[in-house]
Design an enzyme around this catalytic site. Structure first.
Site, PDB file in Angstrom:
ATOM      1  N   ARG A   1       0.844  -1.206   0.000  1.00 23.43           N
ATOM      2  CA  ARG A   1       0.000   0.000   0.000  1.00 23.43           C
ATOM      3  C   ARG A   1       0.870   1.243   0.000  1.00 23.43           C
ATOM      4  O   ARG A   1       2.003   1.202   0.487  1.00 23.43           O
ATOM      5  CB  ARG A   1      -0.919   0.022   1.217  1.00 23.43           C
ATOM      6  CG  ARG A   1      -1.949  -1.060   1.139  1.00 23.43           C
ATOM      7  CD  ARG A   1      -2.999  -0.955   2.179  1.00 23.43           C
ATOM      8  NE  ARG A   1      -3.823  -2.145   2.112  1.00 23.43           N
ATOM      9  CZ  ARG A   1      -4.871  -2.280   1.317  1.00 23.43           C
ATOM     10  NH1 ARG A   1      -5.253  -1.282   0.547  1.00 23.43           N
ATOM     11  NH2 ARG A   1      -5.556  -3.412   1.290  1.00 23.43           N
TER      12      ARG A   1
ATOM     13  N   THR B   1      11.770  -1.761   0.195  1.00 19.30           N
ATOM     14  CA  THR B   1      12.526  -2.607  -0.728  1.00 19.30           C
ATOM     15  C   THR B   1      11.613  -2.985  -1.893  1.00 19.30           C
ATOM     16  O   THR B   1      10.461  -3.366  -1.709  1.00 19.30           O
ATOM     17  CB  THR B   1      13.127  -3.846  -0.029  1.00 19.30           C
ATOM     18  OG1 THR B   1      13.745  -4.668  -1.023  1.00 19.30           O
ATOM     19  CG2 THR B   1      12.098  -4.656   0.728  1.00 19.30           C
ATOM     20  N   HIS B   2      12.153  -2.828  -3.115  1.00 21.78           N
ATOM     21  CA  HIS B   2      11.359  -3.022  -4.328  1.00 21.78           C
ATOM     22  C   HIS B   2      12.070  -4.025  -5.240  1.00 21.78           C
ATOM     23  O   HIS B   2      13.282  -3.922  -5.441  1.00 21.78           O
ATOM     24  CB  HIS B   2      11.191  -1.676  -5.050  1.00 21.78           C
ATOM     25  CG  HIS B   2      10.357  -1.783  -6.283  1.00 21.78           C
ATOM     26  ND1 HIS B   2       8.985  -1.923  -6.235  1.00 21.78           N
ATOM     27  CD2 HIS B   2      10.696  -1.808  -7.595  1.00 21.78           C
ATOM     28  CE1 HIS B   2       8.526  -2.019  -7.471  1.00 21.78           C
ATOM     29  NE2 HIS B   2       9.547  -1.960  -8.309  1.00 21.78           N
TER      30      HIS B   2
ATOM     31  N   GLY C   1       5.890   9.864  -3.735  1.00 18.58           N
ATOM     32  CA  GLY C   1       5.572   9.170  -4.982  1.00 18.58           C
ATOM     33  C   GLY C   1       5.542   7.658  -4.800  1.00 18.58           C
ATOM     34  O   GLY C   1       5.745   7.133  -3.699  1.00 18.58           O
TER      35      GLY C   1
END
Ligand code: GAR
Length: 195
Positions: free
Chosen positions: A86, A103-104, A138
């Site tokens: 979210r 972390t992506h 963002g």
């Protein structure tokens, strides 16, 4: 720590505690999903948990404040979002300024959003990876702390690629959360200085 899923990153951080010199300790785990596996991982380690589900709030703004309150109870120095699916709002980020990491599973700024692994695969990239970044207003746009690359194999599907990314991601997260805990993190524009 914020989780929505299995909590393998959380498990890696908990394992790092075994080393007394590591410097960081998970003080609490908060999820938006009552059934998140990460909550079981936390409970098994004796770490306190809380669930802040959007359906229990009248709108997004109230949920965001409820989440900030729940996390604030643990008085964290750092908030780590690992698989928290979210978007954090202005109230939450204002409560922990410059102290929220995410972390992506892609090399940002490429492939932000909820499907970073799938999007990279569909684009046909040969190298992808993971990014640890400071969260801003963002979606996956904040200053980058660290990245690691993972090669895409010709026969990869989303699951196999994500599995290899997860291995690298866990190591990156443990390494940098420890460094930040021991040395601090400051922002110089988009430049992240650790230590
Ligand atoms: C991780 O790979 C994380 O990068 C990803 O979800 C996984 C959570 O795994 N996050 C996102 O895709 C956010 N856009 P985990 O629950 O086992 O730690």
């Amino acid at each position: 720590m914020l989780v929505s899923g299995a909590g393998t990153n959380l498990a890696a951080l908990l394992a790092a505690h075994a080393d007394a010199g590591y410097g960081a300790r998970v003080v609490g785990v908060v999820s938006d999903k009552p059934a998140a596996g990460g909550l079981d991982v936390a409970r098994a380690a004796g770490v306190p948990t809380a669930v802040v589900a959007p359906r229990d709030f009248e709108d997004r703004a109230h949920w965001d404040r409820g989440l900030a309150d729940a996390v604030g109870v643990f008085r964290p120095d750092l908030v780590v979002s690992a698989g928290f699916m979210r978007i954090l709002g202005a109230t939450f980020l204002g409560r922990f300024p410059g102290r929220v990491l995410n972390t992506h599973p892609a090399l940002l700024p490429s492939f932000p959003g909820a499907h970073g692994v799938r999007d990279a695969l569909e684009h046909g990239v040969k190298i992808t990876g993971c990014t640890l970044h400071v969260v801003d207003a963002g979606v996956d746009t904040g200053p980058i702390v660290a990245q690691a690359a993972v090669a895409v194999e010709p026969d990869d599907d989303e699951a196999s690629l994500h599995e290899r990314i997860r291995v690298v991601e866990r190591a990156l997260l443990v390494d940098w959360v420890g460094r930040i805990a021991r040395g601090g993190l400051t922002l110089d524009g988009r430049r992240v200085v650790v230590g």
